[in-house]
Design a protein around this motif. Sequence first.
Motif, mmCIF file in Angstrom:
data_model
loop_
_atom_site.group_PDB
_atom_site.id
_atom_site.type_symbol
_atom_site.label_atom_id
_atom_site.label_comp_id
_atom_site.label_asym_id
_atom_site.label_seq_id
_atom_site.Cartn_x
_atom_site.Cartn_y
_atom_site.Cartn_z
ATOM 1 N N THR A 93 -11.421 -24.768 -22.584
ATOM 2 C CA THR A 93 -10.989 -23.986 -21.429
ATOM 3 C C THR A 93 -11.976 -24.162 -20.274
ATOM 4 O O THR A 93 -13.162 -23.891 -20.436
ATOM 5 N N LEU A 97 -11.058 -21.497 -14.761
ATOM 6 C CA LEU A 97 -9.755 -20.936 -15.097
ATOM 7 C C LEU A 97 -9.855 -19.634 -15.885
ATOM 8 O O LEU A 97 -8.875 -18.893 -15.960
ATOM 9 N N ARG A 98 -10.996 -19.339 -16.455
ATOM 10 C CA ARG A 98 -11.115 -18.155 -17.313
ATOM 11 C C ARG A 98 -10.890 -16.848 -16.560
ATOM 12 O O ARG A 98 -10.123 -15.990 -17.029
ATOM 13 N N ILE A 101 -7.095 -16.632 -15.747
ATOM 14 C CA ILE A 101 -6.272 -16.312 -16.916
ATOM 15 C C ILE A 101 -6.467 -14.856 -17.322
ATOM 16 O O ILE A 101 -5.507 -14.151 -17.670
ATOM 17 N N GLN A 102 -7.717 -14.370 -17.272
ATOM 18 C CA GLN A 102 -7.986 -12.986 -17.617
ATOM 19 C C GLN A 102 -7.267 -12.029 -16.674
ATOM 20 O O GLN A 102 -6.704 -11.007 -17.109
ATOM 21 N N ARG A 104 -4.451 -12.645 -14.970
ATOM 22 C CA ARG A 104 -3.015 -12.703 -15.244
ATOM 23 C C ARG A 104 -2.657 -11.958 -16.533
ATOM 24 O O ARG A 104 -1.611 -11.316 -16.620
ATOM 25 N N ILE A 116 -8.235 -15.269 -23.839
ATOM 26 C CA ILE A 116 -8.182 -16.432 -22.950
ATOM 27 C C ILE A 116 -8.022 -17.713 -23.765
ATOM 28 O O ILE A 116 -7.246 -18.606 -23.409
ATOM 29 N N PHE A 119 -4.387 -18.057 -25.105
ATOM 30 C CA PHE A 119 -3.411 -18.464 -24.091
ATOM 31 C C PHE A 119 -3.589 -19.931 -23.726
ATOM 32 O O PHE A 119 -2.603 -20.682 -23.650
ATOM 33 N N PHE A 120 -4.826 -20.354 -23.505
ATOM 34 C CA PHE A 120 -5.047 -21.754 -23.166
ATOM 35 C C PHE A 120 -4.695 -22.653 -24.344
ATOM 36 O O PHE A 120 -4.175 -23.764 -24.160
ATOM 37 N N CYS A 123 -1.036 -23.211 -24.327
ATOM 38 C CA CYS A 123 -0.661 -24.227 -23.321
ATOM 39 C C CYS A 123 -0.914 -25.629 -23.858
ATOM 40 O O CYS A 123 -0.069 -26.528 -23.713
ATOM 41 N N VAL A 164 2.807 -20.511 -19.127
ATOM 42 C CA VAL A 164 2.516 -19.970 -17.797
ATOM 43 C C VAL A 164 3.765 -19.327 -17.193
ATOM 44 O O VAL A 164 3.706 -18.236 -16.609
#
Length: 322
Positions: A93, A97-98, A101-102, A104, A116, A119-120, A123, A164
């Motif tokens: 990750t 982006l962390r 993502i947190q 969202r 996190i 979710f990654f 993806c 996403v």
Amino acid sequence: MANQMKPVERIREFLDKITYRQWVVAAGVVSILLGLIRSKVEPQTTVRRRMESLETLAEEREPFAQPSAPQPEEKKQAGGFKQMLAALSTALTPLRLRPIIQKRLLLAGKSREWSIAEFFGSCLLGAVVMWLFALVMVRNGAYAPVQKAMMVFLLGILGGLMPVVFLNTTIQRRQKQIEHQLPEVLDLLCVSVQAGLSFDAALSKITARMKGPFIDECRRMQDDIRMGVVRRTAMRSMADRCGLEDVSLFMTSIIQAERLGTSMGKTLKNQADNIRERRRQYVKAQAMKAPVKIVFPLVLFIFPAIFVVTLVPSLLYLLKNL
């Protein structure tokens, strides 16, 4: 020379000889190498490790967690495999982006359910699955090498973007539910406070008898206050988790009323009136858009049927008489 092959033809011949198993093995090797490189190259400072541990504790917080019972060997092996996947996802990750993502995940209300890394990892898993599907699909197809590469690339991006899209849809649905529930909660708070209850007691009564995403956020705010978080900090955190202007204005007015010592009943009444008026304006704006939106169904579905019913008999009559 004429008998020598061009570089582009050599590349195409080389790509055609590669099987999908070799692509899978190469992808696995590249993923492992990337994880090892990131774990070795990234600075592992004490502050960063401390911040990551605090984030993990905040995400997995359980105030009254019971001691876990001894697990059998199969569960331990499954947990070790899950931890290995989580560590690999965390290593892959990107740091930039962390926080995105947190944020969202907080807006979607899934910060306690998803991490996190999970979710990654979803993806990456979606991209790999779609990539393998594309490889199997183009293996037996009569496509050019460039077309095969583009199909694999585009389907891989599509698979990576599916989580996403699901997260964005969840955020929009949750915010609509909060907007729909906010005026009702404000009216109940206003009536309860004017009847003699304090703000905390009225909010406790409402959260005990109602359900919904906004009620869940109010309940979480109360839990934070009981655990020692400052009231205004808990309220601002709730506004950030909702991500709506109406909720932010409501929390700001409550903080100012408590700080300045103004009447809580008048403040809640004013906020309820404002939210109701904003809701009425929103409904009027949506109603004004209806005539424009109804043009497309009329042109595509209703007008052709009307033309068929009105003009076809006349045309048939004219053709018959001619």
